[in-house]
Design an enzyme around this catalytic site. Structure first.
Site, PDB file in Angstrom:
ATOM      1  CD  GLU A 192      45.280  48.385  51.113  1.00  0.00           C
ATOM      2  OE1 GLU A 192      46.557  49.062  51.221  1.00  0.00           O
ATOM      3  OE2 GLU A 192      44.294  49.025  51.664  1.00  0.00           O
ATOM      4  CG  HIS A 261      38.439  56.491  46.587  1.00  0.00           C
ATOM      5  ND1 HIS A 261      39.622  57.061  46.551  1.00  0.00           N
ATOM      6  CD2 HIS A 261      38.632  55.899  47.822  1.00  0.00           C
ATOM      7  CE1 HIS A 261      40.306  57.356  47.789  1.00  0.00           C
ATOM      8  NE2 HIS A 261      39.898  56.290  48.463  1.00  0.00           N
TER       9      HIS A 261
END
Lengths: 458, 337
Positions: A192, A261
């Protein structure tokens, strides 16, 4: 003893699916682990394996049937010589457990159907009166927005993990690789920080990248580039180096995916000057705002929600429409209190408004849509009318969007308030996994109803 | 210094067999001297309180950026860290605008809103000026990504130090740059110290260019104090990139004479080490010796250049002092494009 095979849940948010194809026929022997069917979810077509052995006694749901609910019996396995119409054994313990979990896993308002949500508002929408409408999911709306903008501008490209050959982890980019090719739909390694930095450089180099974070939880690996590289450079360069880039992906809690998450980053990103931050609720807003975001010369953080991807709404059937930033939408007009929300928070807001209407409380519901720059005027005008306000979001309570709104309303509309502003947010805890605790950790419609009654002294 | 040039074909590194022209040598001399005198002046203005905050001087490393700029063509891009004044001067940005940015004035490249570490020039394809160690590395790969996407043959020079070489995102960028054949030259300016930590105290893998080999990126170590060696290595790297062969790594063995920033007492190295480097390896003295030794220039010519440079630098200091502070209305401009 006959065993009924149940429709499986194949993703954290799946509630129903299509039985695409049977790979066995009645009379066939089935072994444990054998692939017996293909099941289509809103995200993918998955192969379904048998757990138990036996003979296919009866196919209970025909191939091609859509809308098959999770845990509905789809096939009956029997033993040799057994009658296919015999009553099945009591459902195995495991299946019962799964059923219970599936029922509780759904968020408080997830039970509401995926039918199009109607607008109860006289406020003018963002398209001309009489525009033909079509029903589509948020997922389809996002995909259309990207495809339309990629057709219109050859410098618009998409990069991220699994956006191409896999067709998108959440199927948002389905079909884009086929239409635009690997030059413009770029599968990245799982890296990322690296690919976000590359995308920022590419934006300065003249492209209009759309960066998909599989979820915004992973954007923390890249947040330095979003803030220090993308957001601040136009200012630091005296206006020379704007960064036309969109960071988009699923944000906030999904269902049962645990603390790492399940975080809403709305307030985090909305605190940074130089960023624009958008969090749509409806499919029409998702489409019009994403198209606007791709055209914007600034970095835009575009926060989606996995639970909303499969929800259907009315979307204008226009070849090209955008929705301007910094313009809230009044979903429902009212006179007794104002609920301000955004994104998935709107589900609680609208559901609460429905319930409160039955008690004779008229609630105005405002969807902020853009969190930065924020449409203060619409909020303040509503409070001047209703004199009461409740703010709703799924994020953490400390330093939340709701806190900021409450503070602004106090500073700019104190004399109009008949009650303190109440904030209804997610709880101040990491997201628990257990179904019952997760439900408690999120904001609930009941809490919103209670808050509105409280500001109305009812 | 264990530097070596792996591009011996020019024969230029020792100056003996050099076929380098007088004009070229004089150009390097002039450009390196401009950086040095500019930085000395900046240090002086800092001491007078006219420059605030962080100020990282490039003195000692001049040959790296001057040698590589000699390999560029119009359209090539460059991006670097916070030690960026030299890069800006070398790519043709005006001394006045750079100095006025250091003093935080309206006449600065960022109109006083960026400072020493954050200057940019679209016109000169200079993309900063980045204060987060290593962040410019994927950004540089991204600039190259845009050029590859557009199908031109531009190359991006991505500069970073030996300190940044230990950041994870450098290797994320290496991986994708090679995967996608991006035309980017990763220039590691190895001056031996990441702030106060020597290379040896921060890694056992001290061959920094060699780390690229794990990703399939060719690279080499170069004597970064020798502008001709830098130029020769740079040309080979540029040819590699322009031919569509992907990225290249140049590890420039160099040395900074001053501290990491203005407030660095530099206790982590000896005075003898610094003096030895200045006496034996100075990049400007090296070119001066080449010019005088080969009879390409005489003392008077070089003195005239010294004076020209001094005038340019003094004028930039005057400009930077006289340029007004930005208008208070600038506080709320340029937040959005």
């Amino acid at each position: 003893m006959a065993i009924d095979v149940l429709m499986p849940a194949l993703s954290p948010t799946m509630e129903e699916g299509t039985l695409a194809k049977w790979l066995v026929a009645e009379g066939d022997a089935v072994k444990s682990g054998q692939i017996i069917a293909e099941i289509e979810t809103d995200k993918a077509t998955m192969e379904f394996e048998a757990v138990d052995e036996g003979i296919v006694g009866k196919i209970l749901v025909a191939a091609g049937t859509s809308g098959v609910k999770v845990n509905e019996p789809i096939l009956r396995l029997i033993e040799a010589g057994e009658d296919a119409n015999a009553a099945p054994a009591p459902v195995a313990e495991k299946a019962v457990a799964e059923k219970a979990v599936a029922a509780k896993a759904a968020p408080a308002v997830a039970a509401s159907t995926s039918a199009a949500v109607a607008v109860v508002s006289k406020a003018s929408p963002d398209w001309p009166a009489g525009t033909p409408m079509k029903t589509m999911t948020v997922r389809e709306a996002l995909r259309e927005a990207m495809a339309e903008e990629m057709r219109a501008n050859p410098n618009v490209m998409l990069m991220g993990e699994e956006v191409g050959e896999y067709q998108g982890a959440y199927k948002i980019s389905q079909g884009l690789l086929d239409e635009f090719g690997p030059k413009r739909v770029v599968d990245t390694p799982i890296t990322e920080m690296g690919f976000t930095g590359i995308a920022v450089g590419a934006a300065w180099g003249g492209l209009n990248p759309i960066v998909e974070f599989m979820t915004f939880n992973f954007s923390l690996q890249a947040i330095d580039h979003i803030l220090n590289s993308a957001a601040k450079t136009n200012y630091m360069s005296g206006g020379q180096l704007g960064c036309p880039i969109v960071f988009r992906g699923a944000n906030g809690a999904a269902a049962r995916v645990g603390a790492q998450h399940s975080q809403d980053f709305a307030a985090w990103y909305a605190s940074v000057p130089g960023l624009k931050v958008v969090m749509p609720y409806s499919a029409a807003d998702a489409k019009g705002l994403l198209k606007q975001a791709i055209r914007d010369p600034n970095p835009v953080v575009f926060l989606e929600n996995e639970i909303m991807y499969g929800q259907s709404f009315e979307v204008p059937d226009l070849p090209d429409f955008t929705i301007p930033f910094s313009k809230a939408r009044i979903w429902r007009e009212g006179t007794d209190a104002t609920i301000v929300s955004f994104g998935i928070g709107m589900r609680y807001a609208l559901e609460a408004a429905d319930l409160l209407a039955k008690d004779g409380i008229s609630v105005e519901v405002i969807d902020l849509r853009t969190l930065r720059p924020l449409d203060y005027d619409t909020v303040l005008a509503s409070i001047q009318k209703t004199n009461r306000c409740v703010c709703v979001e799924e994020g953490f309570p400390v330093a939340s969007m709701s806190d900021h709104l409450a503070s602004t309303i106090m500073q700019r509309a104190f004399d109009y308030l008949d009650a303190p502003v109440i904030t209804c947010t997610g709880k101040d805890v990491p997201m628990p996994y257990a179904a019952n605790l997760e439900k408690l950790a999120l904001v609930t419609t009941a809490e919103v109803v209670a808050a509105v009654k409280s500001v109305c002294y009812r | 210094m264990a530097a070596k040039s792996t591009t011996p074909d020019t024969g230029a590194t020792d100056g003996k067999k050099s076929n380098v022209s007088k004009d070229e040598l004089l150009k390097y001399y002039r450009e390196m001297l401009l950086i040095r005198r500019f930085e000395e002046k900046a240090g002086q203005l800092y001491g007078m309180g006219l420059i605030g905050g962080f100020c990282h001087l490039y003195i000692g490393q001049e040959a790296v950026v001057v040698g590589l700029e000699a390999c560029t063509k119009e359209g090539d891009k460059r991006v670097t860290s916070y030690r960026d004044h030299g890069h800006m001067l070398a790519c043709g940005m005006e001394a006045n605008g750079v100095m006025a940015e250091l003093t935080g004035r309206e006449g600065g490249y960022s109109r006083g809103k960026g400072g020493s570490m954050h200057m940019f020039s679209r016109e000169k394809h200079f993309y900063g000026g980045h204060g987060i160690v290593g962040a410019q590395v994927p950004i540089g790969a991204g600039l190259a990504f845009a050029d590859r996407y557009k199908g031109n043959d531009n190359v991006t020079f991505t500069y970073f130090g030996d300190g940044a070489a230990n950041q994870g995102q450098v290797y994320e960028a290496y991986n994708m740059a090679e995967l996608w054949d991006l035309p980017v030259i990763f220039v590691i300016e190895n001056n031996g110290y990441a702030m106060g930590t020597s290379v040896k105290r921060s890694t056992k893998s001290t061959s920094l260019y060699g780390r690229g080999l794990a990703y399939g990126i060719p690279g080499e170590q170069v004597d970064g104090m020798d502008v001709l060696a830098v130029k020769a290595a740079g040309e080979a790297a540029v040819a590699h990139c322009r031919a569509g062969k992907g990225p290249y790594i140049l590890e420039m063995m160099t040395y900074r004479y001053r501290g990491h920033s203005m407030s660095d007492p530099a206790k982590y190295r000896t005075r003898e080490e610094v003096e030895k480097m200045k006496a034996e390896k100075d990049a400007i003295e090296h070119v001066r010796d080449l010019l005088l030794g080969a009879g390409l220039a005489n003392e008077d010519e070089l003195k005239a250049i010294d004076k020209q440079i001094k005038d340019v630098v003094n004028a930039s200091a005057e400009f930077a002092k006289e340029s007004p502070e930005p208008s208070v209305s600038e506080l709320y401009t340029d937040i959005y494009a």
